[in-house]
Design a protein around this motif. Structure first.
Motif, PDB file in Angstrom:
ATOM      1  N   UNK A  37       0.883  -1.176   0.000  1.00 51.85           N
ATOM      2  CA  UNK A  37       0.000   0.000   0.000  1.00 51.85           C
ATOM      3  C   UNK A  37       0.909   1.211   0.000  1.00 51.85           C
ATOM      4  N   UNK A  38       0.384   2.310  -0.532  1.00 52.26           N
ATOM      5  CA  UNK A  38       1.182   3.534  -0.498  1.00 52.26           C
ATOM      6  C   UNK A  38       0.286   4.758  -0.637  1.00 52.26           C
ATOM      7  N   UNK A  39       0.818   5.893  -0.199  1.00 51.88           N
ATOM      8  CA  UNK A  39       0.182   7.192  -0.418  1.00 51.88           C
ATOM      9  C   UNK A  39       1.275   8.157  -0.868  1.00 51.88           C
ATOM     10  N   UNK A  40       0.857   9.144  -1.647  1.00 53.35           N
ATOM     11  CA  UNK A  40       1.783  10.155  -2.156  1.00 53.35           C
ATOM     12  C   UNK A  40       1.125  11.512  -2.014  1.00 53.35           C
ATOM     13  N   UNK A  41       1.899  12.498  -1.591  1.00 54.32           N
ATOM     14  CA  UNK A  41       1.418  13.880  -1.628  1.00 54.32           C
ATOM     15  C   UNK A  41       2.571  14.768  -2.071  1.00 54.32           C
ATOM     16  N   UNK A  42       2.229  15.743  -2.882  1.00 52.55           N
ATOM     17  CA  UNK A  42       3.212  16.706  -3.379  1.00 52.55           C
ATOM     18  C   UNK A  42       2.654  18.086  -3.090  1.00 52.55           C
ATOM     19  N   UNK A  43       3.477  18.907  -2.438  1.00 55.00           N
ATOM     20  CA  UNK A  43       3.004  20.241  -2.071  1.00 55.00           C
ATOM     21  C   UNK A  43       4.101  21.268  -2.300  1.00 55.00           C
ATOM     22  N   UNK A  44       3.655  22.499  -2.445  1.00 55.32           N
ATOM     23  CA  UNK A  44       4.562  23.634  -2.610  1.00 55.32           C
ATOM     24  C   UNK A  44       4.515  24.460  -1.330  1.00 55.32           C
ATOM     25  N   UNK A  45       5.677  24.818  -0.825  1.00 51.17           N
ATOM     26  CA  UNK A  45       5.798  25.685   0.349  1.00 51.17           C
ATOM     27  C   UNK A  45       6.812  26.765   0.005  1.00 51.17           C
ATOM     28  N   UNK A  46       6.310  27.973  -0.261  1.00 52.83           N
ATOM     29  CA  UNK A  46       7.160  29.069  -0.737  1.00 52.83           C
ATOM     30  C   UNK A  46       7.885  28.605  -1.987  1.00 52.83           C
ATOM     31  N   UNK A  47       9.207  28.550  -1.975  1.00 54.10           N
ATOM     32  CA  UNK A  47       9.949  28.143  -3.168  1.00 54.10           C
ATOM     33  C   UNK A  47      10.412  26.687  -3.095  1.00 54.10           C
ATOM     34  N   UNK A  48       9.810  25.897  -2.199  1.00 53.20           N
ATOM     35  CA  UNK A  48      10.217  24.509  -2.018  1.00 53.20           C
ATOM     36  C   UNK A  48       9.107  23.566  -2.493  1.00 53.20           C
ATOM     37  N   UNK A  49       9.513  22.416  -2.990  1.00 48.53           N
ATOM     38  CA  UNK A  49       8.586  21.368  -3.393  1.00 48.53           C
ATOM     39  C   UNK A  49       8.825  20.170  -2.483  1.00 48.53           C
ATOM     40  N   UNK A  50       7.771  19.740  -1.794  1.00 53.21           N
ATOM     41  CA  UNK A  50       7.866  18.632  -0.850  1.00 53.21           C
ATOM     42  C   UNK A  50       7.146  17.428  -1.459  1.00 53.21           C
ATOM     43  N   UNK A  51       7.883  16.339  -1.620  1.00 55.56           N
ATOM     44  CA  UNK A  51       7.340  15.087  -2.150  1.00 55.56           C
ATOM     45  C   UNK A  51       7.372  14.084  -1.000  1.00 55.56           C
ATOM     46  N   UNK A  52       6.191  13.663  -0.574  1.00 54.75           N
ATOM     47  CA  UNK A  52       6.071  12.765   0.577  1.00 54.75           C
ATOM     48  C   UNK A  52       5.390  11.478   0.123  1.00 54.75           C
ATOM     49  N   UNK A  53       6.038  10.360   0.385  1.00 54.44           N
ATOM     50  CA  UNK A  53       5.405   9.076   0.096  1.00 54.44           C
ATOM     51  C   UNK A  53       5.531   8.176   1.322  1.00 54.44           C
ATOM     52  N   UNK A  54       4.482   7.420   1.557  1.00 56.34           N
ATOM     53  CA  UNK A  54       4.515   6.403   2.596  1.00 56.34           C
ATOM     54  C   UNK A  54       4.211   5.074   1.916  1.00 56.34           C
TER      55      UNK A  54
END
Length: 163
Positions: A37-54
């Protein structure tokens, strides 16, 4: 334990970063690593890109003493925190990999730069197990899984860019 890899893509750094920051690609990568199983989220915070997967990963390849600590499944959280493209044409990021319930993790750096066939992604990390006496054995047991995930990302990314 040091973990390092270079992935050579036949694409521009902008194309590779667009792929890495694409939720469909990240979902495909998680499935390719064998996640149950997995989840993915991608978000922008100011000038940063956060790629989070579990990912819930099977612990089949680990020695019995490690499986005894973590069970049949490993809950792995990977965070890529990418900064903006620098004036030198290089994009830098941070990588963390944490395994729930296990005292082991990876902290490292990422970079995307022109080179090789077009773009080179460099991964440099430090795999640490925080258990006295057993730490080095756990690191040795976990290192092949980390290196294997990097190889899967390389193959998956190259195939993705060829489409």
């Amino acid at each position: 334990m040091k973990i390092s890899a270079i992935i050579d893509y036949a694409a521009t750094p902008d194309e590779v970063f667009a792929m890495l920051a694409d939720e469909d690609f990240q979902n495909h990568k998680c499935a390719a690593t064998g996640a149950r199983r997995h989840t993915v989220s991608i978000s922008e915070h100011n000038d940063r890109t956060i790629i989070l997967s579990t990912r819930d990963m099977p612990s089949d390849g680990f020695p019995p003493f490690v499986k005894g600590m973590v069970g049949e499944t490993l809950a792995v959280t990977e965070t890529q925190d990418w900064g903006p493209l620098g004036t030198d044409g290089v994009r830098h990021g941070r990588l963390t990999v944490e395994i729930a319930g296990a005292p082991v993790g990876l902290d490292g750096t990422l970079s995307l730069a022109m080179g090789g066939e077009g773009c080179v992604e460099t991964i440099e990390g430090d795999l640490k197990a925080r258990i006295p006496l057993l730490g080095p054995k756990i690191e040795q047991a976990a290192a092949p899984a980390i290196r294997g995930a990097i190889r899967v990302e390389s193959r998956t990314g190259k195939a993705w860019l060829e489409r």
